[in-house]
Structures are given as structure tokens and as C-alpha cells.
Design an enzyme around this catalytic site. Structure first.
Site, PDB file in Angstrom:
ATOM      1  CG  HIS A   1      -0.548   2.903   2.691  1.00  8.55           C
ATOM      2  ND1 HIS A   1      -0.062   2.306   1.560  1.00  8.55           N
ATOM      3  CD2 HIS A   1      -0.815   4.182   2.356  1.00  8.55           C
ATOM      4  CE1 HIS A   1      -0.021   3.192   0.585  1.00  8.55           C
ATOM      5  NE2 HIS A   1      -0.477   4.342   1.044  1.00  8.55           N
TER       6      HIS A   1
ATOM      7  CD  GLN B   1       0.972  -6.525   2.320  1.00 10.10           C
ATOM      8  OE1 GLN B   1       1.182  -7.498   3.047  1.00 10.10           O
ATOM      9  NE2 GLN B   1       0.234  -5.489   2.707  1.00 10.10           N
TER      10      GLN B   1
END
Length: 176
Positions: free
Chosen positions: A69, A90
Site C-alpha cells: 500500500h 485518496q
């Protein structure tokens, strides 16, 4: 375009891995491993197969998944090298719109977290906003390693569920 479960079950190995290879961030090996567990009865069965595979991994394998990640609001976001899924997630949480104070706090906390645990902070961005992410990152830096690894994997599973829901048609209700 979303696929129904029958179409998913009929996919050749390469197509299955190409389509589902990033439901667990940068870990196509997970979907490669569950392909052989077809046929899946429904979306929940596909998700369960992925979760079972993750749960069966040794702790080092779980940490490996976490290490795949990217940092939230990190250099991959700045340089445009995030996966499409991570970029959208995001951005949806406001990680691409931090002011300078937030960005510097995020960078400092990300670094502190990685130094403490040896893997990046993972949270399901689509279920949080930037203020909650910053708060969670700060709080979770105080956890024990085992607790944080388990929490990170729980977040990976949330991300996976949402990514699967974006690819798979939900099952039609049974007609009575």
C-alpha cells in the site's frame, strides 16, 4: 462495466487476474490464488475466498500485503504513480487537497508509523475524510504491532470489498 458472477466464473485465469488483480492493492497473487476456487456463488463468496486466503497467510505475508500500500498523500500521489484505484480513493478522501500544515503533519506521521511498524498506515480512504484519517493515523501510531497489523488487514479487507463492489454486479434478489 460491472460483471455478473456467472461471467466472472467463466473468465480464463489471465483475464480474472487482470480484472481483479488490484482489489488487494498491488497483490495480484491474491486473486491468482483464489481463481482456482471458482465457481463463486455470488459476490460474498468471492470476497470470502479472498479474505480466507489473506487470513491463512503467515504474519509476514500479511505484512507483505500491507507493504504494497502507498503512503496516504505520499510521494506516489505527488508524482502521479498511484494505481487508478488508490488515486480515486485518496482524492475522494481529500488527500490530494491537503494544505501545507496538513501535508507536513501527514508526512511526519506516515514516517513515524512506518518506523514503528515496518509497513505503511492503511485505512479505507473511501470510508473516511482527511481529518479522520489524520486523527486515526495519530492514534494508531500508539498501538502494539500485532494489533496494528490486524487493524491494517481489516482495512485492506474493507478496501477490497468496496473495489469488488465496483466490479461485480450485486446479486438479484430471489423471486418468490
Amino acid at each position: 462495466m460491472k460483471m455478473d458472477i456467472a461471467s466472472i466464473n467463466a473468465l480464463p485465469y489471465e483475464d480474472f487476474v487482470n480484472i481483479f488483480g488490484n482489489v488487494v492493492e498491488k497483490c495480484p497473487i491474491v486473486t491468482a490464488a483464489v481463481w482456482s476456487r471458482r465457481p463463486f456463488g455470488n459476490l460474498a463468496a468471492l470476497e470470502a475466498a479472498i479474505n480466507d486466503f489473506i487470513d491463512a497467510l503467515p504474519e509476514s505475508g500479511k505484512e507483505g500485503i500491507l507493504r504494497c500500500h502507498p503512503d496516504l498523500a505520499g510521494r506516489d500521489l505527488q508524482s502521479g504513480t498511484l494505481t487508478q484505484e488508490s488515486r480515486e480513493e485518496q482524492a475522494g478522501a481529500g488527500m490530494d487537497a491537503l494544505n501545507s500544515a496538513e501535508a507536513s503533519r501527514m508526512a511526519r506521521l506516515n514516517e513515524e508509523y512506518k518506523e514503528r511498524f515496518g509497513f505503511p498506515f492503511v485505512i479505507c480512504a473511501r470510508m473516511n475524510d482527511k481529518s479522520n484519517i489524520l486523527r486515526q493515523l495519530s492514534e494508531r501510531c500508539r498501538n502494539e504491532r500485532e494489533a496494528e497489523r490486524a487493524r491494517g488487514i481489516a482495512e485492506v479487507k474493507k478496501i477490497c470489498r468496496l473495489r469488488l463492489q465496483g466490479l461485480v454486479l450485486t446479486d438479484a434478489p430471489n423471486k418468490l
